[in-house]
Design an enzyme around this catalytic site. Structure first.
Site, PDB file in Angstrom:
ATOM      1  N   ARG A 147       0.860  -1.184   0.000  1.00 50.68           N
ATOM      2  CA  ARG A 147       0.000   0.000   0.000  1.00 50.68           C
ATOM      3  C   ARG A 147       0.892   1.228   0.000  1.00 50.68           C
ATOM      4  O   ARG A 147       1.851   1.306   0.766  1.00 50.68           O
ATOM      5  CB  ARG A 147      -0.900  -0.004   1.249  1.00 50.68           C
ATOM      6  CG  ARG A 147      -1.992   1.040   1.202  1.00 50.68           C
ATOM      7  CD  ARG A 147      -2.797   1.098   2.497  1.00 50.68           C
ATOM      8  NE  ARG A 147      -2.195   1.983   3.473  1.00 50.68           N
ATOM      9  CZ  ARG A 147      -2.825   2.469   4.551  1.00 50.68           C
ATOM     10  NH1 ARG A 147      -4.088   2.138   4.782  1.00 50.68           N
ATOM     11  NH2 ARG A 147      -2.203   3.269   5.386  1.00 50.68           N
ATOM     12  N   TYR A 159      -2.667  11.401   7.952  1.00 51.80           N
ATOM     13  CA  TYR A 159      -2.732  10.074   8.551  1.00 51.80           C
ATOM     14  C   TYR A 159      -2.138   9.026   7.607  1.00 51.80           C
ATOM     15  O   TYR A 159      -2.308   9.087   6.401  1.00 51.80           O
ATOM     16  CB  TYR A 159      -4.186   9.678   8.875  1.00 51.80           C
ATOM     17  CG  TYR A 159      -4.241   8.377   9.620  1.00 51.80           C
ATOM     18  CD1 TYR A 159      -3.860   8.323  10.949  1.00 51.80           C
ATOM     19  CD2 TYR A 159      -4.613   7.202   8.990  1.00 51.80           C
ATOM     20  CE1 TYR A 159      -3.863   7.121  11.638  1.00 51.80           C
ATOM     21  CE2 TYR A 159      -4.623   5.992   9.672  1.00 51.80           C
ATOM     22  CZ  TYR A 159      -4.252   5.971  10.995  1.00 51.80           C
ATOM     23  OH  TYR A 159      -4.241   4.780  11.669  1.00 51.80           O
ATOM     24  N   ASP A 220      -5.075   3.838  -0.042  1.00 54.32           N
ATOM     25  CA  ASP A 220      -6.224   4.116   0.821  1.00 54.32           C
ATOM     26  C   ASP A 220      -6.529   5.611   0.770  1.00 54.32           C
ATOM     27  O   ASP A 220      -5.700   6.430   1.170  1.00 54.32           O
ATOM     28  CB  ASP A 220      -5.888   3.685   2.264  1.00 54.32           C
ATOM     29  CG  ASP A 220      -7.104   3.703   3.169  1.00 54.32           C
ATOM     30  OD1 ASP A 220      -8.137   4.300   2.770  1.00 54.32           O
ATOM     31  OD2 ASP A 220      -7.020   3.129   4.265  1.00 54.32           O
ATOM     32  N   HIS A 222      -9.005   6.997   2.386  1.00 59.41           N
ATOM     33  CA  HIS A 222      -9.513   7.394   3.703  1.00 59.41           C
ATOM     34  C   HIS A 222     -10.795   8.239   3.663  1.00 59.41           C
ATOM     35  O   HIS A 222     -10.941   9.187   4.448  1.00 59.41           O
ATOM     36  CB  HIS A 222      -8.417   8.134   4.488  1.00 59.41           C
ATOM     37  CG  HIS A 222      -7.343   7.220   4.991  1.00 59.41           C
ATOM     38  ND1 HIS A 222      -6.002   7.487   4.854  1.00 59.41           N
ATOM     39  CD2 HIS A 222      -7.403   6.023   5.614  1.00 59.41           C
ATOM     40  CE1 HIS A 222      -5.281   6.508   5.384  1.00 59.41           C
ATOM     41  NE2 HIS A 222      -6.111   5.603   5.841  1.00 59.41           N
ATOM     42  N   GLU A 246      -8.955   2.169  -2.116  1.00 54.67           N
ATOM     43  CA  GLU A 246      -9.750   1.880  -0.910  1.00 54.67           C
ATOM     44  C   GLU A 246     -10.452   3.134  -0.397  1.00 54.67           C
ATOM     45  O   GLU A 246      -9.862   4.214  -0.373  1.00 54.67           O
ATOM     46  CB  GLU A 246      -8.784   1.346   0.155  1.00 54.67           C
ATOM     47  CG  GLU A 246      -9.388   1.109   1.512  1.00 54.67           C
ATOM     48  CD  GLU A 246      -8.328   0.627   2.509  1.00 54.67           C
ATOM     49  OE1 GLU A 246      -7.232   0.214   2.064  1.00 54.67           O
ATOM     50  OE2 GLU A 246      -8.593   0.675   3.713  1.00 54.67           O
ATOM     51  N   GLU A 272     -14.358  -1.039   5.808  1.00 56.66           N
ATOM     52  CA  GLU A 272     -13.737  -1.333   7.100  1.00 56.66           C
ATOM     53  C   GLU A 272     -14.521  -0.716   8.254  1.00 56.66           C
ATOM     54  O   GLU A 272     -14.343  -1.136   9.396  1.00 56.66           O
ATOM     55  CB  GLU A 272     -12.276  -0.879   7.121  1.00 56.66           C
ATOM     56  CG  GLU A 272     -12.084   0.618   7.093  1.00 56.66           C
ATOM     57  CD  GLU A 272     -10.603   1.006   6.998  1.00 56.66           C
ATOM     58  OE1 GLU A 272      -9.938   0.540   6.070  1.00 56.66           O
ATOM     59  OE2 GLU A 272     -10.144   1.773   7.843  1.00 56.66           O
ATOM     60  N   ARG A 293     -13.981  -5.022   2.666  1.00 56.01           N
ATOM     61  CA  ARG A 293     -12.939  -4.662   3.634  1.00 56.01           C
ATOM     62  C   ARG A 293     -13.319  -4.967   5.077  1.00 56.01           C
ATOM     63  O   ARG A 293     -12.613  -4.578   6.015  1.00 56.01           O
ATOM     64  CB  ARG A 293     -12.629  -3.163   3.503  1.00 56.01           C
ATOM     65  CG  ARG A 293     -11.818  -2.823   2.279  1.00 56.01           C
ATOM     66  CD  ARG A 293     -10.353  -3.152   2.474  1.00 56.01           C
ATOM     67  NE  ARG A 293      -9.729  -2.268   3.439  1.00 56.01           N
ATOM     68  CZ  ARG A 293      -8.755  -2.634   4.268  1.00 56.01           C
ATOM     69  NH1 ARG A 293      -8.308  -3.874   4.265  1.00 56.01           N
ATOM     70  NH2 ARG A 293      -8.234  -1.767   5.101  1.00 56.01           N
ATOM     71  N   GLU A 349      -4.712  -7.460   4.667  1.00 54.80           N
ATOM     72  CA  GLU A 349      -3.897  -6.358   5.193  1.00 54.80           C
ATOM     73  C   GLU A 349      -3.094  -6.874   6.385  1.00 54.80           C
ATOM     74  O   GLU A 349      -3.632  -7.579   7.238  1.00 54.80           O
ATOM     75  CB  GLU A 349      -4.811  -5.207   5.633  1.00 54.80           C
ATOM     76  CG  GLU A 349      -4.063  -3.973   6.098  1.00 54.80           C
ATOM     77  CD  GLU A 349      -5.008  -2.822   6.438  1.00 54.80           C
ATOM     78  OE1 GLU A 349      -6.189  -3.080   6.745  1.00 54.80           O
ATOM     79  OE2 GLU A 349      -4.555  -1.659   6.386  1.00 54.80           O
ATOM     80  N   TRP A 412     -13.054  11.501   7.671  1.00 53.93           N
ATOM     81  CA  TRP A 412     -11.930  10.640   7.986  1.00 53.93           C
ATOM     82  C   TRP A 412     -11.519   9.949   6.728  1.00 53.93           C
ATOM     83  O   TRP A 412     -12.289   9.354   6.042  1.00 53.93           O
ATOM     84  CB  TRP A 412     -12.391   9.564   8.989  1.00 53.93           C
ATOM     85  CG  TRP A 412     -11.390   9.357  10.048  1.00 53.93           C
ATOM     86  CD1 TRP A 412     -11.537   9.649  11.360  1.00 53.93           C
ATOM     87  CD2 TRP A 412     -10.082   8.790   9.890  1.00 53.93           C
ATOM     88  NE1 TRP A 412     -10.402   9.321  12.038  1.00 53.93           N
ATOM     89  CE2 TRP A 412      -9.485   8.791  11.161  1.00 53.93           C
ATOM     90  CE3 TRP A 412      -9.332   8.313   8.810  1.00 53.93           C
ATOM     91  CZ2 TRP A 412      -8.196   8.326  11.379  1.00 53.93           C
ATOM     92  CZ3 TRP A 412      -8.065   7.854   9.006  1.00 53.93           C
ATOM     93  CH2 TRP A 412      -7.503   7.856  10.296  1.00 53.93           C
TER      94      TRP A 412
END
Ligand code: MG
Length: 412
Positions: A147, A159, A220, A222, A246, A272, A293, A349, A412
């Site tokens: 990733r 992040y 990702d 996010h 993602e 997720e 996820r 992951e 986020w």
């Protein structure tokens, strides 16, 4: 047999973990992961006050019935706290069933469908040289899929980006260790989606030029883009052949994925933060995603995630189970047993836990040639050292959050 005892264990070796330990009257024990990053004690209360009293004296062999009782019987369904609590019970009962049978849990789920699980690691860097070093370090550790997360010019803290700092002697710091690197209030980071969209395709071009066309690359996003921004991102990244993009938009607005899908062939992974099969139902049926996820820990356990993934299999959608370090070694073991057994495994992951965490949780999974395997110990293959766990009491910790330049709280 019946359940004699159920204990909720909170420990913070490198970060906070919530573990449920169920003991039968014959002394067989099972572990379940109930860790909800940043809201851990809500699950502790849910388990201790409302679930544990119902487990004492129950038949530990009735996994499906226990799941239905805790889910349907509560009246209040779904939600991350409820589903993490149910997940912990479910995992612990599978662990016990495996130990009683003398078989690893993946054998109870139908046996191995492969020799090992392809796993991806998290490479990151503020600038390209640091990012390249991080990719190389992961390749040397044996990762076969990576990733890629990068800094964005003009943004100070993002992040998922490890930093080289004085407190690590110039070495690369980890960004995931909480609460040691966080504190009693959420750390504020900054964000600018337009700057990110301008910068990211060039980073992937550079990574492809450096590491070639074969290495599976993931990214990702996010949840930070609008639907049309996410569509543009997917389109702009198409030349770099991502394994997946993602969380390209906030996950609640599922219609957004339809818009993104209509513009790009970049594979999409999401979920997720989802906690039931219902969150995935329409996305799977309408073929708006390519990877699920969900984590065993947050989706109500092995029993529930298995059903979601079996449904996904009908649409050639694969698993991509969430597995950063806020999934405890118990939750990770559950993911590995499930991933080994199902036909539609995609990728796992995998961020290594810190040494203190490995001392609290004795694990039997293996990692070789880029492949994870849960091992062949009966049950899930993880035990907890209670004395070591008690040496690391809970510390309040929050995930960071981000604001735009004008001070607006962003997704986020
Ligand atoms: Mg993610």
């Amino acid at each position: 047999m019946t359940i004699r005892d159920a204990e909720v264990i909170v420990t913070s070796p490198d970060r906070n973990f919530v573990t449920l330990k169920i003991t039968t009257e014959d002394g067989v024990t099972g572990l379940g992961d109930a860790t909800l990053n940043g809201r851990e004690l809500a699950v502790v209360a849910y388990l201790s006050e409302h679930v544990v009293p119902l487990l004492i004296g129950a038949d530990e062999a009735r996994i499906e019935d226990t799941w239905q009782f805790l889910y349907r019987g509560a009246y209040w369904r779904r939600g991350p706290v409820t589903m993490a609590a149910i997940a912990a019970v479910d995992m612990a009962l599978w662990d016990i069933k495996g130990k009683v049978a003398g078989l690893p849990v993946y054998q109870l789920l139908g046996g191995a469908s492969r020799t090992g699980l392809l796993a991806y690691g998290h490479a990151s860097g503020k600038e390209l040289p640091e990012l390249f070093d991080s990719v190389r370090a992961h390749l040397e550790q044996g990762y076969r899929a990576i990733r890629i997360q990068t800094g964005v010019p003009g943004l100070h803290a993002i992040y998922g980006i490890a930093s080289q700092s004085a407190d690590t002697g110039g070495g690369t710091a980890r960004y995931d260790h909480e609460p040691a690197r966080r504190g009693a209030r959420p750390v504020q980071e900054d964000w600018d989606t337009r700057a990110y969209l301008r910068h990211l395709p060039g980073v992937f071009e550079a990574v492809r030029n450096e590491f070639g066309p074969e290495l599976p690359l993931l990214h990702d996003a996010h949840h930070r883009s609008t639907p049309i921004q996410a569509a543009r991102l997917g389109k702009d990244l198409e030349p770099y052949d991502l394994f997946w993009l993602e969380d390209c938009t906030p996950a609640e607005n599922q219609e957004a994925l339809r818009l993104v899908r209509s513009h790009t062939t970049t594979p999409l992974a999401i979920g997720e933060v989802f906690n039931t099969a219902w969150d995935f139902k329409d996305l799977i049926r309408d073929q708006l995603i390519d990877y699920v996820r969900g984590a065993v820990t947050h989706m109500g356990g092995i029993t529930a995630l298995r059903k979601t993934l079996d449904y996904a299999a009908m649409y050639q959608i694969k698993s991509g189970m969430h597995g950063p370090t806020d999934i405890s070694p118990v939750g990770m073991a559950a993911a590995l047993h499930l991933g080994l057994a199902i036909h539609n495994f995609g990728i796992q992951e995998y961020m290594k836990h810190g040494q203190r965490t490995d001392e609290v949780f004795q694990q039997s999974f293996t990692w070789s040639n880029g492949l994870l395997h849960p091992g062949d110990k009966p049950g899930l293959g993880v035990e907890i050292d209670l004395e070591a766990a008690r040496a690391h009491p809970y510390e309040r910790a929050y995930l960071p959050y981000n604001r735009l330049a004008d001070g607006t709280v962003h997704d986020w």
